[in-house]
Design a protein around this motif. Structure first.
Motif, PDB file in Angstrom:
ATOM      1  N   SER A   3     -68.033-121.864 -68.071  1.00  0.00           N
ATOM      2  CA  SER A   3     -67.919-121.612 -69.504  1.00  0.00           C
ATOM      3  C   SER A   3     -66.630-120.866 -69.786  1.00  0.00           C
ATOM      4  CB  SER A   3     -69.117-120.817 -70.015  1.00  0.00           C
ATOM      5  OG  SER A   3     -69.132-119.538 -69.420  1.00  0.00           O
ATOM      6  N   ASN A   4     -66.261-120.825 -71.055  1.00  0.00           N
ATOM      7  CA  ASN A   4     -65.084-120.057 -71.454  1.00  0.00           C
ATOM      8  C   ASN A   4     -65.295-119.538 -72.873  1.00  0.00           C
ATOM      9  OD1 ASN A   4     -64.598-122.217 -73.174  1.00  0.00           O
ATOM     10  ND2 ASN A   4     -62.981-123.067 -71.939  1.00  0.00           N
ATOM     11  N   LEU A   5     -64.596-118.468 -73.199  1.00  0.00           N
ATOM     12  CA  LEU A   5     -64.666-117.850 -74.509  1.00  0.00           C
ATOM     13  C   LEU A   5     -63.305-117.254 -74.809  1.00  0.00           C
ATOM     14  CD1 LEU A   5     -66.450-116.889 -76.916  1.00  0.00           C
ATOM     15  CD2 LEU A   5     -66.877-114.815 -75.608  1.00  0.00           C
ATOM     16  N   PHE A   6     -62.842-117.392 -76.049  1.00  0.00           N
ATOM     17  CA  PHE A   6     -61.549-116.804 -76.396  1.00  0.00           C
ATOM     18  C   PHE A   6     -61.572-116.250 -77.813  1.00  0.00           C
ATOM     19  CE2 PHE A   6     -61.283-121.328 -77.275  1.00  0.00           C
ATOM     20  CZ  PHE A   6     -60.781-121.370 -78.559  1.00  0.00           C
ATOM     21  N   GLY A  38     -63.463-119.126 -80.235  1.00  0.00           N
ATOM     22  CA  GLY A  38     -64.086-120.348 -79.729  1.00  0.00           C
ATOM     23  C   GLY A  38     -64.518-120.220 -78.289  1.00  0.00           C
ATOM     24  N   GLY A  39     -65.059-121.306 -77.801  1.00  0.00           N
ATOM     25  CA  GLY A  39     -65.497-121.349 -76.418  1.00  0.00           C
ATOM     26  C   GLY A  39     -66.339-122.571 -76.157  1.00  0.00           C
ATOM     27  N   GLY A  40     -66.869-122.626 -74.961  1.00  0.00           N
ATOM     28  CA  GLY A  40     -67.688-123.767 -74.600  1.00  0.00           C
ATOM     29  C   GLY A  40     -68.232-123.661 -73.199  1.00  0.00           C
ATOM     30  N   GLY A  41     -68.880-124.711 -72.790  1.00  0.00           N
ATOM     31  CA  GLY A  41     -69.449-124.764 -71.448  1.00  0.00           C
ATOM     32  C   GLY A  41     -69.431-126.198 -70.933  1.00  0.00           C
ATOM     33  N   LEU A  65     -69.420-129.012 -73.836  1.00  0.00           N
ATOM     34  CA  LEU A  65     -69.613-128.537 -75.204  1.00  0.00           C
ATOM     35  C   LEU A  65     -68.483-127.566 -75.506  1.00  0.00           C
ATOM     36  CD1 LEU A  65     -73.401-127.609 -74.959  1.00  0.00           C
ATOM     37  CD2 LEU A  65     -72.447-129.723 -75.871  1.00  0.00           C
ATOM     38  N   PHE A  66     -67.762-127.793 -76.605  1.00  0.00           N
ATOM     39  CA  PHE A  66     -66.640-126.927 -76.939  1.00  0.00           C
ATOM     40  C   PHE A  66     -66.507-126.840 -78.453  1.00  0.00           C
ATOM     41  CE2 PHE A  66     -62.169-126.417 -78.109  1.00  0.00           C
ATOM     42  CZ  PHE A  66     -61.888-125.224 -77.470  1.00  0.00           C
TER      43      PHE A  66
END
Length: 116
Positions: A3-6, A38-41, A65-66
């Protein structure tokens, strides 16, 4: 899987004076704000099943998913000796991107010369 988040936040401000003939001048003032969140996995799963020593089935699924939102605001004021112009611009952007990849396969191993 992952996952990521910014989050990005920015502000700007500028001021300019233009010196005109006969001792007159004009000014330009600008200021703004910017926020981007934003972010996603994503993930992947694979399965293999051997039906016989020479026959195999495989199945894999991959997903992502983003999304993000972006909000911007910009104010501008221009003052000249005989005019005053002001405007404010607001921009909101919303983006969603999802994908799914599904694969199914069958593998048959054939015998070559001298193999059964």
């Amino acid at each position: 899987m992952g996952s990521n988040l910014f989050l990005n936040i920015a502000r700007n401000r500028s001021f300019r004076t233009d010196f005109l003939p006969e001792g007159q001048y004009s000014t330009l003032e600008q200021s703004g704000n910017f926020t981007n969140l934003g972010g996603g996995g994503y993930g992947q799963l694979g399965l293999d099943y051997d039906l016989t020593p020479k026959d195999a089935l495989n199945l894999s699924v991959r997903g992502n998913l983003f999304g993000y939102t972006n909000a911007r605001s910009q104010f501008t004021r221009y003052a000249a000796p005989t005019s005053l112009d002001e405007n404010n611009r607001d921009i909101d952007t919303h983006n969603q991107n999802n994908n799914l990849d599904l694969n199914f396969g069958y593998v048959k191993t054939l015998g070559g010369p001298g193999r059964s």
